[in-house]
Design a protein around this motif. Structure first.
Motif, PDB file in Angstrom:
ATOM      1  N   VAL A   1       0.818  -1.216   0.000  1.00 52.48           N
ATOM      2  CA  VAL A   1       0.000   0.000   0.000  1.00 52.48           C
ATOM      3  C   VAL A   1       0.848   1.261   0.000  1.00 52.48           C
ATOM      4  N   THR A   2       1.880   1.298   0.844  1.00 49.57           N
ATOM      5  CA  THR A   2       2.652   2.523   1.027  1.00 49.57           C
ATOM      6  C   THR A   2       4.094   2.229   1.441  1.00 49.57           C
ATOM      7  N   PRO A   3       5.048   3.059   1.006  1.00 48.08           N
ATOM      8  CA  PRO A   3       6.433   2.927   1.457  1.00 48.08           C
ATOM      9  C   PRO A   3       6.580   3.146   2.961  1.00 48.08           C
ATOM     10  N   LEU A   4       5.552   3.751   3.583  1.00 48.34           N
ATOM     11  CA  LEU A   4       5.591   3.956   5.039  1.00 48.34           C
ATOM     12  C   LEU A   4       5.557   2.641   5.808  1.00 48.34           C
ATOM     13  N   ALA A   5       5.342   1.538   5.086  1.00 52.16           N
ATOM     14  CA  ALA A   5       5.388   0.216   5.722  1.00 52.16           C
ATOM     15  C   ALA A   5       6.735  -0.007   6.400  1.00 52.16           C
TER      16      ALA A   5
ATOM     17  N   LYS B   1       8.740  -4.559  -7.263  1.00 52.78           N
ATOM     18  CA  LYS B   1       7.752  -3.941  -8.150  1.00 52.78           C
ATOM     19  C   LYS B   1       6.836  -5.001  -8.769  1.00 52.78           C
ATOM     20  N   LYS B   2       7.398  -6.176  -9.090  1.00 56.79           N
ATOM     21  CA  LYS B   2       6.601  -7.269  -9.646  1.00 56.79           C
ATOM     22  C   LYS B   2       5.484  -7.675  -8.689  1.00 56.79           C
ATOM     23  N   ALA B   3       5.800  -7.619  -7.386  1.00 59.08           N
ATOM     24  CA  ALA B   3       4.837  -8.045  -6.374  1.00 59.08           C
ATOM     25  C   ALA B   3       3.951  -6.905  -5.892  1.00 59.08           C
ATOM     26  N   GLY B   4       4.168  -5.708  -6.426  1.00 65.21           N
ATOM     27  CA  GLY B   4       3.363  -4.565  -6.017  1.00 65.21           C
ATOM     28  C   GLY B   4       3.854  -3.903  -4.752  1.00 65.21           C
ATOM     29  N   PHE B   5       5.125  -4.188  -4.377  1.00 63.32           N
ATOM     30  CA  PHE B   5       5.715  -3.581  -3.184  1.00 63.32           C
ATOM     31  C   PHE B   5       6.618  -2.431  -3.600  1.00 63.32           C
ATOM     32  N   ASN B   6       6.642  -1.397  -2.772  1.00 63.33           N
ATOM     33  CA  ASN B   6       7.611  -0.329  -2.976  1.00 63.33           C
ATOM     34  C   ASN B   6       8.174   0.057  -1.625  1.00 63.33           C
ATOM     35  N   MET B   7       9.407  -0.359  -1.378  1.00 65.45           N
ATOM     36  CA  MET B   7       9.999  -0.208  -0.052  1.00 65.45           C
ATOM     37  C   MET B   7      10.876   1.038   0.066  1.00 65.45           C
ATOM     38  N   LEU B   8      11.002   1.811  -1.009  1.00 68.58           N
ATOM     39  CA  LEU B   8      11.837   3.013  -0.961  1.00 68.58           C
ATOM     40  C   LEU B   8      11.013   4.225  -0.556  1.00 68.58           C
ATOM     41  N   PRO B   9      11.623   5.177   0.157  1.00 67.99           N
ATOM     42  CA  PRO B   9      10.877   6.381   0.540  1.00 67.99           C
ATOM     43  C   PRO B   9      10.426   7.143  -0.698  1.00 67.99           C
ATOM     44  N   MET B  10       9.208   7.598  -0.690  1.00 70.21           N
ATOM     45  CA  MET B  10       8.603   8.339  -1.801  1.00 70.21           C
ATOM     46  C   MET B  10       8.454   7.485  -3.049  1.00 70.21           C
ATOM     47  N   GLY B  11       8.717   6.182  -2.930  1.00 71.23           N
ATOM     48  CA  GLY B  11       8.406   5.238  -3.991  1.00 71.23           C
ATOM     49  C   GLY B  11       9.279   5.274  -5.228  1.00 71.23           C
TER      50      GLY B  11
END
Length: 298
Positions: A140-144, A198-208
């Motif tokens: 949902v969000t990089p804030l994860a 990105k393939k899995a729909g995750f974005n772990m970097l700040p600001m995506g």
């Protein structure tokens, strides 16, 4: 003969799958942090408590990892680094994985409660946040990463709570040290695994985004991490304090991370990101050892 060989392969595979489900390597590193926190708090080591903390901590982290892989079974199948895990590959059923996760939770928290109730409380908070907040927020969000840093920072302070039965400024300081460390560490991983995530729909970097803006955050949090790590030198953190020479050594280790963070800003390559990630692992491992050595030199 063939049946015996098949049984050995099956047993070996089952053990390997169990280790992957509970992430043995990660679990042991977390246990290491808990033990370091315990040693920082005690005057006399109680071997029985230390053993219980080790077992309880391992079960707690193993449970979190198992729940995580159950929840992410579909996205795990999309990434090279996770597609061979036992659940997406079909080598382990959801019911078996869930049984392991639940049993680990019950026995892990039971052991931590036997040490003291606060220990079990923080263990329960860690499992809950990791599985019920961090894991679903990853898509949902990089804030994860911020949310995940909370359960990730609990083990270091958990050792102190296990030793004293109290939560005060000392374990709070240990929490902050490991909390801020996780941002440059996991953002370096997020940089390395950007395409896979990105393939899995995750974005772990700040600001995506995989850009210099992300690295600016890495640099900022690395500086904060260094400052928080040497706060005990000012003797304002209760009974947890360090010598000035210890603070210098810790600062130098932190500057190594900062160097790679700055290099990542300049070059933006996976090679440098990997160096940053490895230096962060070196940092958190060595400073915990250094803190313990410093404590026993007081």
């Amino acid at each position: 003969m063939l049946d015996t060989l098949t049984n050995k392969v099956t047993f070996s595979t089952a053990i390997s799958d169990f280790k992957q489900l509970t992430k043995v390597g990660l679990s042991l590193s977390v246990v290491f942090s808990s033990v370091a926190g315990y040693l920082l708090a005690v005057e006399t080591i109680d071997i029985s408590i230390l053993i219980l903390l080790t077992i309880g901590g391992y079960l707690m982290v193993g449970a979190s990892n198992a729940f995580n892989q159950i929840i992410e079974k579909d996205t795990d199948s999309l990434m090279k680094r996770t597609m061979n895990r036992p659940i997406p590959k079909g080598r382990m059923s959801i019911s078996v994985a869930m049984t392991i996760a639940v049993l680990f939770t019950i026995f892990g928290l039971g052991i931590l409660y036997y040490i003291n109730p606060k220990c079990a409380l923080f263990g329960a908070i860690s499992i809950f946040l990791y599985t019920s907040a961090y894991t679903p927020l990853k898509g949902v969000t990089p804030l994860a990463v911020f949310v995940g840093a909370i359960p990730g920072a609990i083990p270091f302070m958990l050792g102190w709570v296990a030793a004293t039965g109290t939560f005060s400024i000392e374990p709070g300081t240990l929490f902050l040290i490991q909390f801020f460390w996780q941002f440059p560490h996991f953002w370096a991983i997020g940089w390395l695994q950007y395409d896979e995530y990105k393939k899995a729909g995750f974005n772990m970097l700040p600001m995506g985004k995989k850009d210099r803006g992300a690295v600016k955050q890495i640099i900022l949090y690395t500086i904060v991490m260094i400052l928080v790590s040497i706060i005990p030198v000012f003797k304002q953190t209760g009974t947890f304090w360090i010598y000035p020479i210890t603070a210098v050594v810790i600062t130098l280790l932190g500057l190594l991370m900062l160097y790679y963070a700055i290099q990542l800003y300049k070059h933006q390559t996976d090679k440098v990101a990997r160096q940053l990630m490895l230096s962060s692992v070196l940092y958190i491992t060595l400073i915990q050892i250094i803190y313990v050595v410093d404590k026993f030199l007081h």
